[in-house]
Write a protein that holds these residues in place. Structure first.
Motif, PDB file in Angstrom:
ATOM      1  N   LEU A  38       5.317   3.908  -9.824  1.00 59.63           N
ATOM      2  CA  LEU A  38       4.734   3.059  -8.783  1.00 59.63           C
ATOM      3  C   LEU A  38       3.284   2.695  -9.029  1.00 59.63           C
ATOM      4  O   LEU A  38       2.825   1.669  -8.552  1.00 59.63           O
ATOM      5  N   HIS A  81       8.237   3.753   1.021  1.00 58.94           N
ATOM      6  CA  HIS A  81       9.081   4.932   1.239  1.00 58.94           C
ATOM      7  C   HIS A  81      10.358   4.750   0.420  1.00 58.94           C
ATOM      8  O   HIS A  81      11.030   3.726   0.549  1.00 58.94           O
ATOM      9  N   THR A  94      -0.350   2.169  -8.423  1.00 62.68           N
ATOM     10  CA  THR A  94      -1.335   2.232  -7.339  1.00 62.68           C
ATOM     11  C   THR A  94      -0.690   2.309  -5.962  1.00 62.68           C
ATOM     12  O   THR A  94      -1.368   2.630  -4.989  1.00 62.68           O
ATOM     13  N   THR A  95       0.589   2.024  -5.866  1.00 61.47           N
ATOM     14  CA  THR A  95       1.284   2.091  -4.579  1.00 61.47           C
ATOM     15  C   THR A  95       1.554   3.546  -4.220  1.00 61.47           C
ATOM     16  O   THR A  95       2.073   4.307  -5.032  1.00 61.47           O
ATOM     17  N   LYS A  96       1.217   3.902  -2.996  1.00 60.42           N
ATOM     18  CA  LYS A  96       1.418   5.275  -2.521  1.00 60.42           C
ATOM     19  C   LYS A  96       2.868   5.458  -2.079  1.00 60.42           C
ATOM     20  O   LYS A  96       3.459   4.570  -1.466  1.00 60.42           O
ATOM     21  N   VAL A  97       3.451   6.605  -2.399  1.00 60.32           N
ATOM     22  CA  VAL A  97       4.802   6.930  -1.934  1.00 60.32           C
ATOM     23  C   VAL A  97       4.653   7.607  -0.578  1.00 60.32           C
ATOM     24  O   VAL A  97       4.087   8.699  -0.475  1.00 60.32           O
ATOM     25  N   ALA A  98       5.150   6.943   0.454  1.00 58.52           N
ATOM     26  CA  ALA A  98       5.045   7.472   1.814  1.00 58.52           C
ATOM     27  C   ALA A  98       6.136   8.525   2.032  1.00 58.52           C
ATOM     28  O   ALA A  98       7.295   8.301   1.688  1.00 58.52           O
ATOM     29  N   LYS A 117       0.817  -1.211   0.000  1.00 58.73           N
ATOM     30  CA  LYS A 117       0.000   0.000   0.000  1.00 58.73           C
ATOM     31  C   LYS A 117       0.849   1.258   0.000  1.00 58.73           C
ATOM     32  O   LYS A 117       0.521   2.231  -0.664  1.00 58.73           O
ATOM     33  N   ALA A 118       1.947   1.259   0.767  1.00 59.89           N
ATOM     34  CA  ALA A 118       2.785   2.451   0.889  1.00 59.89           C
ATOM     35  C   ALA A 118       4.260   2.046   0.893  1.00 59.89           C
ATOM     36  O   ALA A 118       4.658   1.131   1.610  1.00 59.89           O
ATOM     37  N   ARG A 138       9.639   6.260  -8.274  1.00 56.69           N
ATOM     38  CA  ARG A 138       8.508   7.000  -7.695  1.00 56.69           C
ATOM     39  C   ARG A 138       7.451   7.279  -8.766  1.00 56.69           C
ATOM     40  O   ARG A 138       6.256   7.223  -8.497  1.00 56.69           O
ATOM     41  N   ARG A 139       7.914   7.587  -9.967  1.00 53.79           N
ATOM     42  CA  ARG A 139       7.004   7.925 -11.058  1.00 53.79           C
ATOM     43  C   ARG A 139       6.201   6.716 -11.536  1.00 53.79           C
ATOM     44  O   ARG A 139       5.042   6.844 -11.895  1.00 53.79           O
ATOM     45  N   ALA A 183       5.169   3.726   6.096  1.00 54.10           N
ATOM     46  CA  ALA A 183       5.362   2.827   4.960  1.00 54.10           C
ATOM     47  C   ALA A 183       5.440   1.371   5.394  1.00 54.10           C
ATOM     48  O   ALA A 183       5.887   1.061   6.494  1.00 54.10           O
TER      49      ALA A 183
END
Length: 176
Positions: free
Chosen positions: A66, A49, A68-72, A46-47, A63-64, A78
């Motif tokens: 990812l 870092h 559906t995964t959130k960048v914490a 989900k998250a 990071r660009r 994370a």
């Protein structure tokens, strides 16, 4: 001289009914076999870092892409921490002509990374080094164009390494 009148037949007009049914069956079987283009890897996290020592273009690419995964923003929020330990670009002469001029360069992008789970001492993925290589010909008559081509090749290598790293993260995450 004689001229011959040609009769043009539209494509597919000469196909028999059996040939048409066979073509449709082949198209349906390919469509239903589960073939799918490789897209962004599904991490199952989900998250995430992402940190980089001294800045990393591959970390930015990760990071660009990812999806559906959130960048914490912090490691506390994370599930996993992906650390980029180093990144290096390398350009070496690969081929020299008989007259002693450079014909080809080898470009390398080398990235070291590790992945940790917050609260765990040992990393899930220990310090790992991945690299991508490309060859580029050199032209003394078009140095600016070759410089632009070199940058495009490095961007392509960044995207390739980001995809490879994310696939390794997905595999390691499933096995934990």
């Amino acid at each position: 001289m004689w001229s011959r009148k040609r009769n043009w037949v539209p494509a597919g007009a000469g196909m028999t009914a059996f040939a048409r049914v066979a073509a449709i069956a082949a198209a349906l079987s390919v469509a239903s076999c589960g073939f799918q283009l490789r897209g962004d890897p599904a991490l199952g996290v989900k998250a995430l870092h992402v940190t980089a020592n001294g800045g990393s273009t591959v970390a930015t690419e990760v990071r660009r892409t990812l999806g559906t995964t959130k960048v914490a923003p912090t490691a506390a929020g994370a599930e996993l921490i992906l650390r980029f330990l180093g990144e290096a670009r390398d350009k070496t002469v690969n081929t020299i002509t008989g007259t002693g001029r450079v014909y080809e360069f080898q470009l390398r992008l080398i990235v070291r990374y590790e992945m940790q789970v917050p609260g765990r001492e040992e990393p899930l993925i220990p310090s790992t080094e991945v690299q991508a290589r490309r060859l580029i010909t050199y032209s003394e008559t078009a140095p600016i164009a070759k410089e632009a081509e070199e940058e495009l090749l490095f961007k392509d290598m960044q995207a390739e390494l980001a995809g490879r790293i994310l696939r390794q993260v997905a595999i390691a995450q499933r096995s934990r």
